[in-house]
Scaffold this motif. Structure first.
Motif, PDB file in Angstrom:
ATOM      1  N   LEU B 148      33.825  35.301  36.980  1.00 52.83           N
ATOM      2  CA  LEU B 148      32.776  36.193  37.459  1.00 52.83           C
ATOM      3  C   LEU B 148      33.321  37.611  37.494  1.00 52.83           C
ATOM      4  O   LEU B 148      34.309  37.887  38.162  1.00 52.83           O
ATOM      5  N   LEU B 150      32.522  40.905  38.786  1.00 50.44           N
ATOM      6  CA  LEU B 150      31.560  41.562  39.654  1.00 50.44           C
ATOM      7  C   LEU B 150      32.302  42.593  40.504  1.00 50.44           C
ATOM      8  O   LEU B 150      32.890  42.261  41.521  1.00 50.44           O
ATOM      9  N   PRO B 151      32.305  43.840  40.088  1.00 47.66           N
ATOM     10  CA  PRO B 151      33.065  44.856  40.825  1.00 47.66           C
ATOM     11  C   PRO B 151      32.572  44.972  42.273  1.00 47.66           C
ATOM     12  O   PRO B 151      31.434  44.647  42.585  1.00 47.66           O
ATOM     13  N   PHE B 152      33.478  45.460  43.081  1.00 47.75           N
ATOM     14  CA  PHE B 152      33.211  45.598  44.504  1.00 47.75           C
ATOM     15  C   PHE B 152      31.916  46.385  44.760  1.00 47.75           C
ATOM     16  O   PHE B 152      31.072  45.987  45.554  1.00 47.75           O
ATOM     17  N   ARG B 253      28.426  32.789  48.572  1.00 45.87           N
ATOM     18  CA  ARG B 253      29.360  32.872  47.439  1.00 45.87           C
ATOM     19  C   ARG B 253      29.705  34.331  47.166  1.00 45.87           C
ATOM     20  O   ARG B 253      30.863  34.652  46.873  1.00 45.87           O
ATOM     21  N   ASP B 256      32.199  35.362  49.616  1.00 46.28           N
ATOM     22  CA  ASP B 256      33.505  34.808  49.313  1.00 46.28           C
ATOM     23  C   ASP B 256      34.223  35.595  48.219  1.00 46.28           C
ATOM     24  O   ASP B 256      35.434  35.639  48.164  1.00 46.28           O
ATOM     25  N   LEU B 257      33.408  36.210  47.350  1.00 47.47           N
ATOM     26  CA  LEU B 257      34.006  36.980  46.264  1.00 47.47           C
ATOM     27  C   LEU B 257      34.751  38.207  46.781  1.00 47.47           C
ATOM     28  O   LEU B 257      35.785  38.584  46.238  1.00 47.47           O
ATOM     29  N   GLU B 261      39.049  40.781  50.384  1.00 45.02           N
ATOM     30  CA  GLU B 261      39.500  42.067  49.881  1.00 45.02           C
ATOM     31  C   GLU B 261      38.959  43.224  50.719  1.00 45.02           C
ATOM     32  O   GLU B 261      39.667  44.194  51.018  1.00 45.02           O
TER      33      GLU B 261
END
Lengths: 95, 759, 125
Positions: B148, B150-152, B253, B256-257, B261
């Motif tokens: 995946l 998917l930038p912050f 989800r 969680d990604l 961070e």
């Protein structure tokens, strides 16, 4: 006509189709220091995108078309753009 | 009946004929591959067509029949006479059903027998074939690791979407390397995905040297997040099913990604405060805490979105935060650890193609298709009837003059009037059948104009108006060529190249108009442009060069008269023979063709402002009205449209201008032709009691002529047919016509007479 | 003027149906009743179409052969080509894809479906 090529500058506008990919590649090979203006572009064919990303030309103006701009990776020089920082492995399903 | 349904009914008859024919051939030779193919194709087309309308039984029956034909074609089934019987029966039922559509708006015969037919047909299908149709296209359930991307910032941007939906779809689209050779633009396809809320192009990690770069081999991937339903996404990528991976993305989800961070990115003290707040679910304090956070776009913004989206399930939110805290070593005292997230059931299913039908199109009236030749025959018969009808007045005259039976003559005339009315009605009815909209002629021109403009390097917009105007089929047919020529002329000679137009301050692109409208019994078709227009000086010069007229004659010509020189055979205003309009027909042919159908051509032009050519055409091309004139004892016809006036004049009203006899008529001198002299009928004109002779003043275009004749008779409607054999060389005659009394009438061609007079 | 679409189908009804729908949406439509005619036109025209829609079963030259021929021409290499199939013709769809078709339309083709598919394969800008 959507691509105007001069010695050091390429100005792309409107819909840039696959027919423009080849001349653009030749130009990029001849002008590694060239600059590209995308401000008037509404869409770039994927083949054109990958030519722009594969070569070292510098994008000096990004598309005014907001939707298109959002899709383009943010790096100044696309070639150095690796995949984004945040990745995770997930199970997924086939379509 | 709606045109599409009418087309369907018509074409079905043809297709059924083809089925019949194929089946007959198959019966003769069961190994005839071509017959099987033809049969299958016709059945397949029939079925496909029926699907456009709401006749489900018809479509199902044809579908079953198509399956049987396919089995035959693929050799899974051998042809047998009993199968032939069934298919012949089916064809009959379908034919009746299609006939029913005309009358009852539904295929009644087919509806009645659909079930029986389908059962019978299915009985012929080999087992395997029937099953093959019902194989489910199960998605391969092999899970695959998906990265995946998917930038912050994108994660932060996605949080608000969860206010309206619970599940988003993460889509990784990896086009096949040869995708461009499938006519695809995967980037466009990705951008058009329904419900896109975020998307990006993912480039490969490394690129080859530019010299070795194969630009037509796609190496890009497209990753995106959509809020559309899975079925809609699947439908969007139905052609690329193998290139797309889908992954459900719910709020947990997504959390969680980025959660761990985001937490790491925060300063220590604030981080602990945050965890504590979220754990306690102290939302008021949380708001205050956020307000103090200086960086609105960083981790705080991420957490703001997360808290908002996760509020509905505080327990789960707390568990998620605890999980991150533990994984970062922030929390020592943990309860039961819960793994946040959890996939929703992967209900990947086959795309649901919406096979909804068109709205039912119901016919309002029945139509039958008639070959054009039959209508032409009908038309010819009506023409003969007109002529035969015209025999009645002669008969009435004869009844009086030869038999002195005036009462009989009266009755004949009354009968004539009644028949005349019916014949006129009949004529109109046949005309009506023959009428076609001009759009059938016009439709080819947008294409022609574009191609020609491109070829000639000109910029033109064509506007077409009045395509719905109806005109006789015969006229429409002959119109195509002259119109094409006029349009070519406009593009080639009239309309200037863009640079020239710009220099003249004229609009680019140039405008070319093709329009049609009714004017009484006439249809006007007009071609106009805003190009150079006609230049009478150049035309005159050209005419002189070509030896069409002498300089002195040309000098006398008005501008308007000069324009008409372009209709002279062999005239061309441009020296070079261009490959656009310089070949084939010229303007003279345009004029001839139009006049042969009883029409006229008119010109109007202003230099540098454009040219307008009007074709004035009769609504219907059938009988022509001619005036019968006498020369000696012989009748001649003169088309009524060319007759301006009939006058009597004394010989002293005539003057001689040099060699030519002229008549002073309405203050003008017009040439005078003594037809009797010309045809050597009698030595001099017949004079009446006042010493006057009869003169018919005719006009063709702007040229006038006086014809000295011996007498005028009635006007009649006749069918003019061109002369044949050696007589065809005589251009002074337009043709001949049969009169009611059986005699032949020669119809004069006034144009030729005038030209002959001029030369 | 809008894009040109080449419609190839041996059924006059189908051609009329597609032509009507497409023209209502500002496309220029060129029709052909089989692959041979379509190919002849394609080779000769000065204004190649932006899209081809072709039936599978046709006399003279069928849709699959037409796709192969078009893909072999320089200006047909990257041309979007849609095939018209019936629901049960999954094998033809896959074969057409293999030969270079862009996608397919399932008969009966609804106007909205047709336009949605065209929107996916033809960038309008």
């Amino acid at each position: 006509m959507a691509v105007e090529l001069t010695a050091a500058h390429a100005c792309l506008t409107g819909y840039v189709g696959i027919d423009e990919a080849e001349p653009l590649l030749s130009w990029a090979i001849d002008h590694p220091e060239g600059t590209v203006d995308l401000s008037g572009v509404n869409h770039l064919h994927a083949a054109v995108c990958q030519v722009l990303m594969a070569c070292s030309v510098r994008i000096v103006a990004w598309p005014r078309d907001e939707d298109l701009a959002r899709w383009l990776p943010p790096s100044r020089v696309w070639q150095h753009e690796a995949n984004a920082k945040h990745t995770a492995s997930k199970q997924c399903t086939d379509l | 009946m709606n045109p599409l349904l009418a087309q369907f009914v018509d074409e079905s008859a043809e297709l059924l004929d083809r089925c019949n024919e194929g089946l007959l051939r198959l019966e003769q030779d069961p190994q005839d591959r071509a017959a099987v193919d033809a049969l299958f194709r016709a059945m397949h087309t029939l079925k496909g067509n029926s699907g456009l309308f709401d006749f489900p039984e018809l479509t199902e029956v044809l579908h079953a029949a198509e399956d049987v034909m396919e089995a035959l074609r693929l050799g899974r089934l051998q042809y047998q006479p009993s199968l032939g019987d069934l298919v012949f029966h089916l064809l009959d039922v379908v034919r009746q059903g299609v006939a029913d559509i005309r009358v009852e708006q539904k295929p009644t015969a087919v509806i009645a027998q659909a079930t029986a037919l389908i059962t019978a047909l299915k009985g012929w299908l080999p087992q395997g074939a029937a099953e093959a149709d019902s194989i489910q296209h199960e998605p391969s359930a092999v899970p695959e690791e998906l990265q995946l991307v998917l930038p912050f910032a994108a994660q932060t941007a996605l949080w608000p979407v969860f206010e309206t939906v619970d599940t988003l779809w993460y889509i990784a689209y990896r086009p096949q390397p040869d995708t461009f050779y499938h006519g695809e633009d995967p980037f466009w396809h990705a951008r058009r995905t329904p419900g896109v809320v975020w998307g990006t192009i993912v480039a490969p990690r490394s690129w080859p040297a530019l010299e070795n770069f194969d630009l037509y081999r796609c190496v890009l991937e497209f990753h995106l997040v959509s809020q559309a339903a899975q079925a809609d996404i699947a439908h969007h990528f139905q052609f690329q099913r193998d290139s797309v991976r889908l992954c459900a993305l719910d709020r947990w989800r997504l959390a969680d990604l980025g959660g761990a961070e985001a937490l790491t990115a925060m300063a220590g003290a604030r981080r602990e405060a945050l965890v504590s707040l979220l754990q306690r679910g102290a939302w008021e304090e949380w708001e205050r805490w956020l307000a103090e956070e200086p960086d609105a776009s960083g981790p705080a913004a991420w957490f703001r979105g997360f808290a908002q989206a996760g509020q509905q399930d505080p327990d789960r939110l707390r568990a998620a935060v605890r999980h991150w805290a533990v994984s970062l070593g922030l929390e020592t005292c943990v309860g039961t650890e819960e793994k946040p997230g959890g996939l929703p059931p992967s209900a990947a299913s086959r795309p649901q193609e919406d096979l909804g039908r068109h709205d039912a199109v119901m016919p309002s009236t029945a139509t039958i298709r008639v070959p054009a030749a039959k209508i032409d025959r009908l038309m010819a018969l009506v023409g003969e009837l007109v002529v035969a009808k015209n025999g009645l007045p002669y008969l009435a005259k004869k009844a009086t003059s030869e038999y002195g039976a005036e009462p009989l003559a009266r009755e004949l005339r009354a009968q004539y009037a009644a028949i005349h009315r019916i014949v006129e009605d009949l004529k109109m009815a046949v005309f009506d059948v023959r009428m076609v909209p001009l759009s059938t002629v016009f439709q080819r021109f947008p294409r022609l104009v574009r191609d020609l403009a491109r070829k000639l390097g000109k910029q033109v917009t064509l506007s077409v108006v009045g395509g719905e105007t109806e005109i006789d089929k015969g006229v429409a047919e002959i119109l195509a060529e002259p119109l094409m020529h006029l349009i070519r002329n406009s593009l080639d000679h009239g309309i200037e190249p863009p640079e020239e137009r710009e220099r003249l301050g004229k609009r680019v692109p140039a405008e070319l108009r093709l329009s049609a409208w009714y004017e009484g019994d006439t249809v006007i078709v007009e071609v106009s442009d805003d190009g150079r227009g006609l230049d009478s000086d150049r035309i005159k010069q050209r005419a002189q060069e070509k030896g069409i007229m002498t300089a002195s004659d040309l000098a006398r010509l008005s501008e308007r008269d000069a324009w008409h020189l372009i209709f002279h055979p062999g005239f061309s205003t441009v020296d070079r023979v261009s490959d656009v309009s310089g070949r084939g027909v010229g303007m003279d042919v345009v004029k001839q063709v139009v006049e042969r159908s009883g029409g006229r051509v008119a010109l109007d032009s202003h230099k540098n402002q454009g040219l307008r050519v009007r074709l004035m055409l009769p609504l219907a091309m059938m009988s022509r009205r001619v005036m019968v004139v006498e020369l000696g004892d012989q009748p001649f016809g003169v088309p009524i449209e060319h007759i301006v006036e009939v006058v009597r004049c004394a010989p002293d009203g005539q003057q001689s201008l040099g060699q030519r006899a002229t008549l002073v008529w309405r203050g003008r001198s017009i040439p005078l032709v003594n037809l009797g002299e010309m045809f050597h009928t009698i030595p001099g004109p017949r004079l009446n009691g006042f010493g006057e002779c009869a003169v018919l003043v005719g006009r063709v275009d702007d040229a006038e002529v006086g014809l000295i004749v011996d007498g005028f008779r009635e006007t009649v409607d006749v069918i003019v047919t061109p002369l044949e054999g050696p007589l065809a060389q005589l251009s002074v005659y337009e043709g001949s016509a049969l009169l009611g009394d059986g005699s032949v009438l020669l119809v004069l061609n006034l144009r030729e007479l005038i030209q002959w007079q001029w030369s | 003027m809008g894009h040109t679409v080449l419609v190839v189908d041996d059924s006059a009804t189908m051609r009329l149906s597609l032509k009507t729908t497409l023209e209502m949406h500002q496309f220029q439509v060129q029709t052909a009743e089989n692959g041979v005619i379509a190919l002849d036109w394609f080779r000769a025209t000065h204004q190649p179409p932006a899209l081809v829609i072709t039936d599978i079963h046709m006399p003279e030259m069928d849709g699959l052969a037409l796709i192969r021929e078009l893909r072999a021409l320089p200006r047909g290499r990257f041309l979007p080509i849609l095939v018209l199939t019936t629901e049960s013709q999954e094998d033809y769809r896959q074969e057409a894809r293999r030969l270079g078709a862009t996608g397919w339309l399932i008969k009966p083709v609804r106007g909205s479906d047709l336009l949605a598919v065209i929107d996916r394969v033809l960038p309008h800008h």
